[in-house]
Scaffold this active site. Structure first.
Site, short mmCIF file in Angstrom:
data_model
loop_
_atom_site.label_atom_id
_atom_site.label_comp_id
_atom_site.label_asym_id
_atom_site.label_seq_id
_atom_site.Cartn_x
_atom_site.Cartn_y
_atom_site.Cartn_z
N ALA A 98 2.67 0.18 -17.92
CA ALA A 98 1.73 0.81 -16.99
C ALA A 98 2.14 2.22 -16.59
CB ALA A 98 1.55 -0.06 -15.74
N ILE A 138 1.24 3.65 -5.32
CA ILE A 138 0.47 2.94 -6.34
C ILE A 138 -0.67 2.15 -5.71
CG2 ILE A 138 0.56 1.10 -8.07
CD1 ILE A 138 3.47 2.03 -8.64
N GLU A 195 12.17 -9.93 -19.12
CA GLU A 195 11.59 -8.95 -20.04
C GLU A 195 12.58 -8.60 -21.14
OE1 GLU A 195 10.10 -5.64 -17.76
OE2 GLU A 195 8.61 -6.86 -16.74
N LEU A 245 0.84 -1.19 0.00
CA LEU A 245 0.00 0.00 0.00
C LEU A 245 0.88 1.25 0.00
CD1 LEU A 245 -3.12 0.19 -0.04
CD2 LEU A 245 -2.98 1.00 2.32
N HIS A 274 4.95 -4.11 -20.00
CA HIS A 274 5.55 -3.22 -18.98
C HIS A 274 5.38 -1.76 -19.39
CE1 HIS A 274 8.88 -2.98 -15.69
NE2 HIS A 274 8.00 -1.98 -15.58
N VAL A 302 1.28 -5.33 -11.32
CA VAL A 302 1.85 -4.10 -11.88
C VAL A 302 3.09 -3.69 -11.08
CG1 VAL A 302 -0.26 -3.21 -12.94
CG2 VAL A 302 0.22 -2.69 -10.52
N ARG A 326 6.58 -5.96 -10.02
CA ARG A 326 7.70 -6.53 -10.74
C ARG A 326 7.43 -8.01 -10.93
NH1 ARG A 326 9.16 -2.08 -12.05
NH2 ARG A 326 11.14 -1.07 -11.56
#
Length: 309
Positions: A276, A151, A256, A148, A274, A225, A227
């Site tokens: 976002a 994001i 990635e 929390l 990736h 969202v 890693r």
């Protein structure tokens, strides 16, 4: 003293060369770095998820700053850097709203089968009887947020607007209006949708384990969202194939770019590359923050956004 060099660490950062040069800095790229420039590298401008090993950093004797354009910095051993006189900065909170928007987009795209529906229409598979087998809506569904921070909070606020019941888990208590679960496993078991939005580090590698995945269950959805390292990707894929997990929507991956073949036969997934946190609003802010940190450091002034100790 030779002119200090600002080194770009990865090809994806090539567009950052222009604003750095416009600010008056001498810029070199890691992939074309000469030995003469290596000795004068004072700053690395970096994409924080990409590993920068101590072994490599030791080859840069003048290095004093790693300025991450990204919010995350999990590819950098911050403790080692600080012990060796290297400061680390990042773009704290600058793309939180954009990442949260994307997380909600992934939820909608997956939960309401929007991507699958688009495919059905385009491939000529539209059948009227399919409309009588709808999926549940979002109102009153339980959404759990792992992590929390900026994001995670932004995701929670957005989820409330959809009438969802929000709870969360993280290692530290927070004075927020949403209840904190006693563990990640408990959060997963109580959630229809689990959103992974935590900062990645060594402590939470593959924390979204087989047990957590199965706790979300065959009717549930996992959205990542954060890693790719936070989720046991092999266990996730196996659970989707076996029906032990209902759906997954991912913007980040273990490796990635993730190989297309890895996902070719994995059902009930929505995947994005990736993207976002990368919008026309956030990227200029993040680049500007990194350039400002470079300026401040080379001017001998305190940097603006150091990674928290």
């Amino acid at each position: 003293m030779s002119e200090p060099v600002v080194m770009l660490s990865h090809e994806m950062l090539a567009p950052v060369r222009q604003p750095l040069e416009a600010a008056g800095f001498r810029v070199a790229a890691r992939w074309t770095l000469s030995e003469a420039d290596r000795a004068n590298v004072r700053v690395i401008v970096h994409a924080g998820e990409i590993p920068l090993t101590p072994e490599f950093l030791e080859t840069l004797p003048s290095l004093g700053l790693i300025a991450c354009v990204s919010v995350g910095y999990d590819g950098v051993d911050v403790a080692w850097c600080r012990a060796n006189g290297i400061e680390v900065t990042h773009a704290k909170g600058l793309n939180a709203d954009d990442v949260a928007d994307h997380a909600i987009g992934l939820i909608l795209a997956s939960w309401r089968s929007i991507v699958a529906g688009d495919r059905v229409v385009r491939e000529g598979g539209w059948r009227n009887d399919d409309r009588m087998r709808p999926r549940p809506g979002l109102k009153d569904r339980k959404l759990g947020v792992m992590g929390l921070g900026a994001i995670g909070e932004a995701v929670a606020v957005r989820a409330e607007a959809f009438g969802m019941q929000v709870s969360w888990w993280g290692p530290n208590p927070k004075a927020v209006r949403w209840p904190q679960a006693e563990s990640l496993l408990a959060l997963a078991a109580d959630s229809d949708i689990l959103v992974v939005a935590c900062r990645a580090d060594a402590s939470n590698r593959k924390a979204v384990s087989r047990d957590v995945i199965e706790a979300v269950g065959p009717r549930g959805l996992i959205v990542n969202v954060a890693r790719g390292s936070v989720v046991d990707e092999d266990a996730l894929i196996a659970a989707l194939k076996d029906g032990r997990l209902g759906r997954a929507a991912l913007d980040v991956f273990e490796d990635e770019p993730t190989p297309a073949a890895r996902w070719a036969d994995v059902p009930n997934t929505v995947l994005t590359p990736h993207t976002a946190g990368g919008t026309v609003d956030s990227i200029p802010r993040m680049v500007a923050q990194a350039v400002e940190n470079v300026r401040l450091f080379l001017a001998g002034e305190p940097v603006a956004s150091p990674v928290a100790a």
